[in-house]
Design a protein around this motif. Sequence first.
Motif, PDB file in Angstrom:
ATOM      1  N   GLY A   1      50.729   8.467  26.594  1.00 28.99           N
ATOM      2  CA  GLY A   1      52.099   8.956  26.443  1.00 28.99           C
ATOM      3  C   GLY A   1      52.169  10.395  25.967  1.00 28.99           C
ATOM      4  O   GLY A   1      53.249  10.906  25.704  1.00 28.99           O
TER       5      GLY A   1
ATOM      6  N   LYS B   1      60.056  14.490  28.980  1.00 31.87           N
ATOM      7  CA  LYS B   1      59.715  13.374  28.099  1.00 31.87           C
ATOM      8  C   LYS B   1      60.386  12.076  28.560  1.00 31.87           C
ATOM      9  O   LYS B   1      59.755  11.024  28.587  1.00 31.87           O
ATOM     10  CB  LYS B   1      60.087  13.706  26.654  1.00 31.87           C
ATOM     11  CG  LYS B   1      59.188  14.793  26.064  1.00 31.87           C
ATOM     12  CD  LYS B   1      59.667  15.272  24.721  1.00 31.87           C
ATOM     13  CE  LYS B   1      59.254  14.325  23.624  1.00 31.87           C
ATOM     14  NZ  LYS B   1      59.584  14.862  22.289  1.00 31.87           N
TER      15      LYS B   1
ATOM     16  N   THR C   1      55.708  10.557  24.695  1.00 29.16           N
ATOM     17  CA  THR C   1      56.022  10.505  23.273  1.00 29.16           C
ATOM     18  C   THR C   1      55.749  11.838  22.593  1.00 29.16           C
ATOM     19  O   THR C   1      56.290  12.104  21.525  1.00 29.16           O
ATOM     20  CB  THR C   1      55.177   9.422  22.579  1.00 29.16           C
ATOM     21  OG1 THR C   1      53.793   9.701  22.790  1.00 29.16           O
ATOM     22  CG2 THR C   1      55.520   8.044  23.122  1.00 29.16           C
ATOM     23  N   GLN C   2      54.915  12.682  23.226  1.00 32.95           N
ATOM     24  CA  GLN C   2      54.495  13.910  22.554  1.00 32.95           C
ATOM     25  C   GLN C   2      54.036  14.954  23.559  1.00 32.95           C
ATOM     26  O   GLN C   2      53.322  14.643  24.508  1.00 32.95           O
ATOM     27  CB  GLN C   2      53.341  13.581  21.599  1.00 32.95           C
ATOM     28  CG  GLN C   2      52.855  14.715  20.773  1.00 32.95           C
ATOM     29  CD  GLN C   2      51.735  14.279  19.840  1.00 32.95           C
ATOM     30  OE1 GLN C   2      51.274  13.149  19.857  1.00 32.95           O
ATOM     31  NE2 GLN C   2      51.291  15.196  19.008  1.00 32.95           N
TER      32      GLN C   2
END
Length: 168
Positions: free
Chosen positions: A30, A65, A71-72
């Motif tokens: 992610g 995103k 997520t990052q």
Amino acid sequence: MAQPYERISPHLLRSQQNMANSYVLLSESGKALLIDYGYDFKTGFPEGTEPYGRRPWLYSIPLLKREFNLTQIDVVIPTHYHDDHVAGINLLRRVEGTQVWAAENFAPILENPSHYDLPCLWYDPIQVDRRLPLNLPFRWEEYELTVYGLPGHTLYAAAIALEVDGAR
């Protein structure tokens, strides 16, 4: 632009939001690794050379995103020091907590641009979190990458080699 990212393969995207080539490597965890992050718009080059006329923004990051379940925005690796490849990096670090990894051949230019008389320098220093030695593989998530010196477009530039989704 409704679709700012073009899917090259399941885990590699190309930004269509800027004049410079910019890519996104997606991890199964992610997280994302960006290759270059300059101006997040495609309306031509900013007018003038004054800092107030060259403000970067993160227009496509929320969509990136959301669309790709990230997520990052973990790491950004610039290929060279030109402003259209690095202008948004400090903002990305401030807003997303993104680390900056840079090839050892131009990391000092990013960190101390006022010490160099080079064209298209971004005026603010960019802190480099990890200096990447040339010609030596390194890992990010499930990928092995290698940076190579690639003078031509500019004396201090790097090519990034990796294998993603069975393609090199």
